[in-house]
Design a protein around this motif. Sequence first.
Motif, PDB file in Angstrom:
ATOM      1  N   ARG A 195       0.825  -1.200   0.000  1.00  0.00           N
ATOM      2  CA  ARG A 195       0.000   0.000   0.000  1.00  0.00           C
ATOM      3  C   ARG A 195       0.869   1.264   0.000  1.00  0.00           C
ATOM      4  O   ARG A 195       0.513   2.267  -0.636  1.00  0.00           O
ATOM      5  N   GLN A 226       1.899   1.900  -3.551  1.00  0.00           N
ATOM      6  CA  GLN A 226       0.740   2.367  -4.317  1.00  0.00           C
ATOM      7  C   GLN A 226       0.446   3.839  -4.032  1.00  0.00           C
ATOM      8  O   GLN A 226       0.103   4.598  -4.948  1.00  0.00           O
ATOM      9  N   ARG A 227       0.601   4.255  -2.780  1.00  0.00           N
ATOM     10  CA  ARG A 227       0.329   5.653  -2.436  1.00  0.00           C
ATOM     11  C   ARG A 227       1.394   6.598  -2.979  1.00  0.00           C
ATOM     12  O   ARG A 227       1.112   7.774  -3.235  1.00  0.00           O
ATOM     13  N   ARG A 228       2.615   6.089  -3.174  1.00  0.00           N
ATOM     14  CA  ARG A 228       3.707   6.932  -3.647  1.00  0.00           C
ATOM     15  C   ARG A 228       3.829   6.968  -5.168  1.00  0.00           C
ATOM     16  O   ARG A 228       4.567   7.791  -5.708  1.00  0.00           O
ATOM     17  N   THR A 288       3.078   7.732  -9.045  1.00  0.00           N
ATOM     18  CA  THR A 288       2.497   8.885  -9.737  1.00  0.00           C
ATOM     19  C   THR A 288       1.066   8.590 -10.164  1.00  0.00           C
ATOM     20  O   THR A 288       0.178   9.441 -10.062  1.00  0.00           O
ATOM     21  N   ALA A 332      -8.733   4.078  -3.804  1.00  0.00           N
ATOM     22  CA  ALA A 332      -9.016   5.490  -3.554  1.00  0.00           C
ATOM     23  C   ALA A 332      -9.496   5.708  -2.120  1.00  0.00           C
ATOM     24  O   ALA A 332      -9.125   6.683  -1.465  1.00  0.00           O
ATOM     25  N   ASP A 355      -8.606   4.049   0.380  1.00  0.00           N
ATOM     26  CA  ASP A 355      -7.537   3.729   1.322  1.00  0.00           C
ATOM     27  C   ASP A 355      -6.331   4.652   1.149  1.00  0.00           C
ATOM     28  O   ASP A 355      -5.212   4.291   1.502  1.00  0.00           O
ATOM     29  N   GLY A 356      -6.582   5.808   0.551  1.00  0.00           N
ATOM     30  CA  GLY A 356      -5.542   6.826   0.524  1.00  0.00           C
ATOM     31  C   GLY A 356      -4.673   6.868  -0.719  1.00  0.00           C
ATOM     32  O   GLY A 356      -3.691   7.618  -0.759  1.00  0.00           O
ATOM     33  N   VAL A 357      -4.991   6.065  -1.746  1.00  0.00           N
ATOM     34  CA  VAL A 357      -4.248   6.136  -3.010  1.00  0.00           C
ATOM     35  C   VAL A 357      -4.924   7.204  -3.859  1.00  0.00           C
ATOM     36  O   VAL A 357      -6.023   7.005  -4.372  1.00  0.00           O
ATOM     37  N   ARG A 358      -4.274   8.349  -4.005  1.00  0.00           N
ATOM     38  CA  ARG A 358      -4.938   9.523  -4.576  1.00  0.00           C
ATOM     39  C   ARG A 358      -5.122   9.437  -6.092  1.00  0.00           C
ATOM     40  O   ARG A 358      -6.159   9.812  -6.613  1.00  0.00           O
ATOM     41  N   ALA A 359      -4.112   8.969  -6.823  1.00  0.00           N
ATOM     42  CA  ALA A 359      -4.167   8.979  -8.287  1.00  0.00           C
ATOM     43  C   ALA A 359      -4.440   7.563  -8.793  1.00  0.00           C
ATOM     44  O   ALA A 359      -3.545   6.719  -8.825  1.00  0.00           O
TER      45      ALA A 359
END
Length: 372
Positions: free
Chosen positions: A135, A138-140, A142, A156, A158-162
Amino acid sequence: MRNHGWQVNVVTPRSAAQSVEATARNRFGLAERGIHGEYIRSYPSMKKPSHIAGKIIKNALDGALMLPVALLRARPNVVIATVPALPTMFIGYAVASILRRPLLLEMRDAWPDLISDSRILRWKWLTNMAHRAVRAVQRRATLVVTVTDGFAGILAGDGVRAVQTIHNGISTRNFEPMPKSSKREDSKLHVLYLGNLGESQGLESVLLAATMVADEVEVRIVGGGTAAERLQRYAERIGANVDFLDPARGDALRAHYQWADTCVVSLRDDWASFNHTIPSKIYELLAMDRHITGIVKGEAAQIITDAEAGDIVDHDPRHIADLWLELLADKGRLDVGTTGREWVFEKASLEKLGEKYVELISGIARRERNHD
């Protein structure tokens, strides 16, 4: 990508099945031109093991060798890491970080949820650590690309913005439709499962169903995988009269489809992540105008229903057997027409999906150039 004039470098393990001549020609990290003009830089890999522990070791070794091969290349505009092999995710992140390039992370399976569902790691603390590590990458990234809308929503939330979704599909460029099945001498229903024989499919239900309708239904299973031998032993133990055949391609593959009245797509129902998993085989069956026995749920079941391409059933063997008897009694239900094929051409054409992918990557590259 090549049609847009891009240079594409692929770093990948070399299949152990490659010929000796190809292996000698393609030494460690040496570039070979692919059929589309891409540069393929491969390296030796061990033979694919039949058990999960061996697959983990193979993937780890492949990842370790991938890093130096990738770093020796010219600095790219974008790094793409495609997963199901989890080490590829971490190597892609390392390469993108070292070269200071954007990372597009392509999640073709529902990781890290599958780690918990499959219990491939025995210790809970190790499972939790792996979950957090996946995770974090995934969050880091691009951009994270998923193949289902449901999994994109989970990421989305769980904090994965893109996150973007580009579904699986098949090539429609040189598509050849299946001819209508010819009349057969036997009156049985022909059921075909064609694909991977692993832990994910839960094919025990199909084998048990086959024992209940052995006089009316003929079942053929074509493929290989980690569970192949175990499934054959199980079929012998319960007295399931099922034909197990080796994987097929080309004309042999089409012959199996020509034989079948209905084709099984199955995912076990006790893994929550499979609510948001769509077997790519579905798209092939839709394009071939084959009736589908869908032993699936969630998004996979919804696609079959929307395309009016078959029937959905749960993993209860009695329910599967009852469905087959219904289809045998009313064979008109097996004629799904061309609605599935039309659905694929509209929503799952690899050519159209490829153009969407190009747009996403172009946007990443433009933002990076502006940043520079």
